[in-house]
Scaffold this active site. Structure first.
Site, short mmCIF file in Angstrom:
data_model
loop_
_atom_site.label_atom_id
_atom_site.label_comp_id
_atom_site.label_asym_id
_atom_site.label_seq_id
_atom_site.Cartn_x
_atom_site.Cartn_y
_atom_site.Cartn_z
N ASP A 33 4.93 -2.66 0.88
CA ASP A 33 3.98 -2.62 -0.11
C ASP A 33 3.00 -1.02 0.38
OD1 ASP A 33 2.74 -4.32 -2.43
OD2 ASP A 33 1.17 -2.77 -1.61
N ARG A 77 -13.44 -1.96 -9.76
CA ARG A 77 -12.91 -2.14 -8.43
C ARG A 77 -13.39 -1.34 -7.31
NH1 ARG A 77 -6.70 -2.87 -9.74
NH2 ARG A 77 -6.72 -4.38 -11.47
#
Lengths: 274, 133
Positions: free
Chosen positions: A140, A32
């Protein structure tokens, strides 16, 4: 990447997000963080570890955390919490003080499927003109993912995961190969960047909180800290929804399971009375 | 005995003029525990329904002989609105087409390309599969 480099990166992620990266998750860094290395001109994960160690860099640290945060989501994910909320909505509405809004918080909203599912559920259950105001707060930790969520635009693949076709036709407009939530639905949801490890008192209290598949990334002390913080954001009759693999048992006595509803928790009566 | 009485549980009819699509749909549906029959157009599908009414039909729109919408209307007229469950699986993804199919009696609508997860999600919404936990 040396063990020290891994520890440096994992330390930043834990400090900023509470997410615990154990050694067996080293592959996550490999898969990632490539785009982050490219963006910041770093040759390797080792170089990233060294950079993080040398000096604080808010922009770089934020990019690392965002890349390692999981954004898996779908409409009406797992079904049951939404069915339960639909059943208790009339009770929650009637329990409101005159003029008070019904407030629901999607505490790790990712790309927006969860808060928009809640908005659809409320619109379908309470009708276009509910007898009380409705506020859905969607938060978030990732600013990047919130930018996407605010657009309210989803691919053909995304709208087919969990969303009944009649809900798609009713609540979305087609834009080429993509689908945009209706202005009415978009107006029901407010997006904010929030870290669950920070002080949350400013956001007020809620009748229902969705915080699903978040605790699984934390260690036990962080789970307790977050659960206690969430319980303080809950109205006395409010409900907290956790993911199917998550629980409050052994972590806090402020919350107790709602009988017969897996993943749903309410404020402990002893705590409410205290 | 009416056709409705002869419903065989877990029976699926896949209607598509593409052998490749039928093969993929068969694999997905067999994975969900259905037995699968195949038809290459709407006319064949009507005949198959008259022989044995399936629980669910996965239906393409554009096919030779009889297209999916014509089959849908004929099936609803002949067998009623309850059974079988009919799920359009098509490249026709325009809003108006979806509404047209729903108005004609389709219960769900899958936009191609699709995978087992999307198909399973749609079947779960119809109560034909248990939703994933």
């Amino acid at each position: 990447m040396t063990n020290d480099d891994f520890a440096e990166i994992a330390g930043v992620v834990r400090r900023r997000s509470g997410i615990v990266l154990t050694g067996d998750k080293a592959y996550l860094l490999e898969t990632r963080l490539g785009p982050v290395l490219a963006k910041f001109g770093l040759a390797s994960l080792g170089a990233l570890g060294q950079r993080l160690k040398q000096r604080p860099d808010d922009v770089l640290e934020r990019a690392v955390v965002e890349a390692l945060t999981t954004h898996e989501s779908s409409f009406f994910r797992d079904g049951k919490p939404f069915e339960h909320l639909a059943r208790i909505l009339p009770k929650l509405v009637s329990a409101r003080a005159p003029g008070a809004a019904l407030r629901i918080w999607s505490a790790a909203c990712s790309t927006g499927q969860e808060p928009f599912s809640i908005a659809m559920l409320i619109a379908d259950t309470l009708g276009p003109r509910p007898e009380c105001r409705v506020e859905i707060l969607a938060t978030d930790i990732s600013a990047e993912i919130l930018t996407r969520a605010r657009q309210g635009v989803f691919t053909q693949f995304e709208v087919q995961r969990g969303l009944p076709i009649r809900s798609l036709v009713k609540h979305f407009k087609q834009e080429g190969a993509k689908w945009r939530v209706s202005p009415e639905l978009a107006a029901m949801v407010r997006f904010e960047e929030r870290n669950l490890l920070n002080d949350l008192s400013a956001i007020g209290k809620f009748d229902a909180i969705f915080c699903r598949n978040v605790l699984i990334y934390f260690d036990a002390p962080t789970k307790t800290r977050v659960l206690d913080a969430l319980s303080r954001r809950l109205m006395p009759e409010g409900v907290l929804y956790l993911g199917g693999a998550e629980t409050v048992l052994g972590l806090t006595d402020r919350l107790v399971p709602v009988s017969g509803e897996r993943g749903a928790y309410g404020i402990s009566t002893q705590r409410a009375a205290a | 005995m009416s056709a409705t009485d002869e419903i065989l549980q877990r029976d699926c009819l896949v209607v598509d003029d593409s052998r490749v699509v039928r093969k993929a749909a068969r694999r997905f549906m067999e994975g969900f525990g259905f037995t699968v029959r195949e038809a290459a157009d709407g006319s064949q599908a009507l005949q198959a329904c008259r022989e044995l009414l399936p629980e669910v039909v996965l239906l393409d729109w554009n096919m030779p002989v009889m297209d999916g919408l014509t089959f849908l209307k004929a099936a609803r007229a002949e067998f009623g609105n309850g059974q079988p469950a009919i799920v359009l699986c098509t490249t026709e993804i325009a809003f108006e087409k979806i509404v047209e199919a729903l108005d004609a009696g389709a219960q769900e609508y899958v936009m191609k390309p699709f995978d087992a997860e999307i198909l399973g999600s749609k079947l779960a919404q119809l109560g034909l599969l248990q939703a994933a936990a």
